[in-house]
Design a protein around this motif. Structure first.
Motif, PDB file in Angstrom:
ATOM      1  N   VAL A 142       6.400  45.104  21.243  1.00  0.00           N
ATOM      2  CA  VAL A 142       7.194  44.482  20.409  1.00  0.00           C
ATOM      3  C   VAL A 142       7.291  43.053  20.114  1.00  0.00           C
ATOM      4  CG1 VAL A 142       9.840  43.821  20.773  1.00  0.00           C
ATOM      5  CG2 VAL A 142       9.141  45.976  21.686  1.00  0.00           C
ATOM      6  N   SER A 189      17.681  38.838  14.021  1.00  0.00           N
ATOM      7  CA  SER A 189      18.134  40.259  13.908  1.00  0.00           C
ATOM      8  C   SER A 189      17.314  40.732  12.699  1.00  0.00           C
ATOM      9  CB  SER A 189      19.634  40.039  13.573  1.00  0.00           C
ATOM     10  OG  SER A 189      19.902  39.253  12.223  1.00  0.00           O
ATOM     11  N   MET A 192      14.347  41.968  14.365  1.00  0.00           N
ATOM     12  CA  MET A 192      14.644  43.142  15.355  1.00  0.00           C
ATOM     13  C   MET A 192      14.836  44.392  14.503  1.00  0.00           C
ATOM     14  SD  MET A 192      16.675  41.028  18.206  1.00  0.00           S
ATOM     15  CE  MET A 192      17.090  42.558  19.069  1.00  0.00           C
ATOM     16  N   PHE A 193      15.792  44.473  13.389  1.00  0.00           N
ATOM     17  CA  PHE A 193      16.368  45.508  12.917  1.00  0.00           C
ATOM     18  C   PHE A 193      16.490  45.489  11.550  1.00  0.00           C
ATOM     19  CE2 PHE A 193      19.416  44.510  16.440  1.00  0.00           C
ATOM     20  CZ  PHE A 193      20.213  43.502  15.565  1.00  0.00           C
ATOM     21  N   LEU A 259      24.728  48.267  18.761  1.00  0.00           N
ATOM     22  CA  LEU A 259      23.406  48.220  18.734  1.00  0.00           C
ATOM     23  C   LEU A 259      23.139  49.976  18.329  1.00  0.00           C
ATOM     24  CD1 LEU A 259      22.105  45.898  21.229  1.00  0.00           C
ATOM     25  CD2 LEU A 259      21.805  45.516  18.790  1.00  0.00           C
ATOM     26  N   LEU A 289      12.352  47.542  15.589  1.00  0.00           N
ATOM     27  CA  LEU A 289      13.091  48.951  15.609  1.00  0.00           C
ATOM     28  C   LEU A 289      12.155  49.743  15.276  1.00  0.00           C
ATOM     29  CD1 LEU A 289      15.554  50.644  16.182  1.00  0.00           C
ATOM     30  CD2 LEU A 289      16.479  49.980  14.023  1.00  0.00           C
ATOM     31  N   THR A 307      17.836  50.729  23.442  1.00  0.00           N
ATOM     32  CA  THR A 307      18.943  49.876  23.173  1.00  0.00           C
ATOM     33  C   THR A 307      18.933  48.722  23.934  1.00  0.00           C
ATOM     34  OG1 THR A 307      20.234  51.936  22.555  1.00  0.00           O
ATOM     35  CG2 THR A 307      21.566  50.050  23.155  1.00  0.00           C
ATOM     36  N   LEU A 310      16.437  45.952  22.753  1.00  0.00           N
ATOM     37  CA  LEU A 310      17.258  45.124  21.764  1.00  0.00           C
ATOM     38  C   LEU A 310      18.251  44.205  22.370  1.00  0.00           C
ATOM     39  CD1 LEU A 310      17.731  48.236  19.102  1.00  0.00           C
ATOM     40  CD2 LEU A 310      15.971  46.085  19.075  1.00  0.00           C
ATOM     41  N   PHE A 314      17.751  40.054  22.098  1.00  0.00           N
ATOM     42  CA  PHE A 314      18.710  39.289  21.112  1.00  0.00           C
ATOM     43  C   PHE A 314      19.728  38.407  21.894  1.00  0.00           C
ATOM     44  CE2 PHE A 314      22.563  38.909  18.146  1.00  0.00           C
ATOM     45  CZ  PHE A 314      22.256  38.634  17.154  1.00  0.00           C
TER      46      PHE A 314
END
Length: 515
Positions: A142, A189, A192-193, A259, A289, A307, A310, A314
């Motif tokens: 990640v 964010s 991340m996604f 999420l 993601l 999950t 994440l 965050f």
């Protein structure tokens, strides 16, 4: 005769007395010298010594350490023994000699809600195989250099959105904290996604609930951060007297649901594109993601792991990075000569380039010095997340630290240790020029993210994002204080909640477009 509903009060009092006497006997039989510290009271220990701490815990701990001449200081937090480390040398000894022995975490009772403490990398003990696995996933996949390189363009685009937001308010008074918080939250964010969570600048097409994620998370962190009697008197946990665990149990599912919805939407879009034969939705987003879903598909992590990763990134990432940028901006406005030197470095290095790129920021020594000095004076976590001794034999500064003790590192005091820094309370970025101090806590006078096994896993992202955002704001605008306000009136007093924030949430400043 006491009312039947009060039986538990008498039971709690009896257990308190037994626990206190047991602790006194245990401490009397401990081998080795106990660290000095304020005299504890029966049952409550030193809690009254911290009664003024909410809002300035780091200052209170530093004051007590100075009063007792103790860079290693003992406190009894109710029935929980604690040791506070406040100097570079004591921190060096703790991490160099005992990193493995102190790498567990004391778990707040509120984090026991829904088993969060047994699922989150932030709370699991370092000896737990799940912690090692999740930490490895974050480091190797990640937050790896390859992953961060893949999301670089997205981060730079979000910085552009932030600049657009500020540009639209040029010539007027801007709340710098509000702008930076929103811009950095969207940057994180998106990395991340690929979704914005705050309405700052250009907002991507997002699920409606995504724009409430930041508020939900702030509410949850506030619940988990409140002082809780169950943490000082562990035998009271079952009663949850303040309702902290119950409140977290209500808030946490809401955050995880948002999420989860984001993950489900990604999978649904990919499935729809696959069924229709379109390649549009199957294109990779280049975000975290994508990586986590690939790991899930190969059985390397579960959906719950996904999950919670994440959630952890965050929860720990956006606020700390935004805070550092805000602190740096406050100090630059308070020190116009430093601002001028930084702007000159940017102008000389970038020439006519309109936008700063990550590679530019990484190669600017004075910019890096400004960032490090802001972190030294105003660490986002002035008191690091506590450690816990899991073995006997821990000794720091010649004092015994019994097994089961909470070990608190006062990073704010360590990074203002006069034995390590000249003029420690002044903002002097030049002290970092030619000095090889990175963010990874190898040199124990500079520990904004901790050190050792419990070093913040987000450091690789921080060292890219913070210099980029700060350089972009300084390069794009000439910042002035509101009319009638002088530089020495910029307030840099702080307070401690979950992280270090300005006492008066922050600076108002006027951005002027540089032509």
């Amino acid at each position: 005769m006491a009312a039947p509903e009060l039986w538990w009060l008498w039971a709690a009092l009896a257990v308190s007395i037994v626990c206190y006497l047991t602790n006194q006997h245990r401490r009397a039989s401990d081998s080795g010298r106990r660290p000095p510290g304020p005299r504890p009271l029966p049952l409550i220990g030193n809690l009254l010594d911290l009664r003024h701490a909410p809002g300035n815990l780091h200052h209170t701990l530093a004051r007590l350490a100075r009063a007792h001449g103790a860079p290693v200081m003992r406190l009894d937090l109710g029935l929980v023994p604690a040791v506070v480390v406040s100097s570079r040398e004591a921190a060096r000894e703790a991490f160099a000699a005992h990193d493995r022995r102190i790498a567990a975490r004391p778990v707040r009772d509120s984090k026991r809600a829904l088993g969060l403490c047994d699922r989150s990398v932030l709370s699991l003990p370092s000896s737990d195989p799940l912690w090692r696995h999740l930490r490895g996933v974050m480091a190797a996949h990640v937050l790896s250099p390859r992953s961060l390189a893949a999301s670089r363009a997205a981060r730079e685009r979000k910085v552009g959105d932030l600049l657009g937001y500020v540009r639209g308010r040029a010539g007027t008074v801007v709340d710098v904290k509000e702008a930076v918080y929103g811009g950095v939250a969207n940057l994180v964010s998106t990395a991340m996604f690929s979704i914005d969570v705050v309405d700052v600048g250009a907002v991507a097409e997002s699920p409606p609930l995504a724009h409430g994620l930041q508020e939900l998370l702030e509410g949850l962190m506030e619940c988990m951060g409140k002082p809780n009697v169950s943490d000082f008197f562990p035998f009271l946990r079952a009663l949850d007297l303040q309702g902290c665990r119950r409140r977290v149990a209500r808030h946490l599912p809401k955050v995880l649901q948002v999420l989860g919805d984001i993950v489900d939407r990604r999978l649904s879009d990919e499935a729809s594109s696959s069924t229709s034969g379109s390649n549009k939705g199957c294109d990779k987003h280049g975000d975290f993601l994508d990586i986590l879903l690939e790991l899930e598909s190969t059985g390397k992590i579960t959906r719950d792991n996904l999950t919670l990763i994440l959630f952890d990134i965050f929860a720990a990432g956006s606020d700390t990075m935004a805070l550092t940028v805000v602190w740096a901006m406050a100090e630059l406005l308070r020190n116009p000569a430093v601002m001028a030197r930084l702007r000159a470095e940017l102008r000389d290095a970038l020439g006519g380039k309109a936008a700063v790129e990550e590679a530019d920021a990484a190669g600017l020594p004075y910019l890096q010095a400004v960032v490090r000095e802001a972190m030294r004076l105003h660490p986002a976590a002035p008191v690091l997340l506590p450690h816990k001794t899991v073995e006997d034999g821990v000794e720091i500064g010649g004092y015994a630290v019994p097994r089961g003790s909470t070990v608190i590192f006062n990073a704010w005091a360590i990074m203002r240790d006069p034995a390590a820094w000249e003029r420690p309370d002044e903002f002097v970025p030049e002290r970092f020029l030619g000095r090889d101090l990175d963010f990874r806590g190898k040199q124990l006078e500079f520990v904004p993210f901790g050190s050792g096994r419990r070093l913040c896993p987000g450091v690789p992202m921080v060292e890219r994002v913070v210099p980029l955002v700060l350089a972009s704001l300084v390069h794009a605008f000439e910042w002035q204080l509101p009319a009638g306000m002088s530089a020495n009136q910029v307030d840099v007093s702080d307070k401690f909640t979950n992280t270090s924030v300005l006492a008066f949430p922050l600076i108002k400043a006027v951005p002027l477009i540089i032509t």
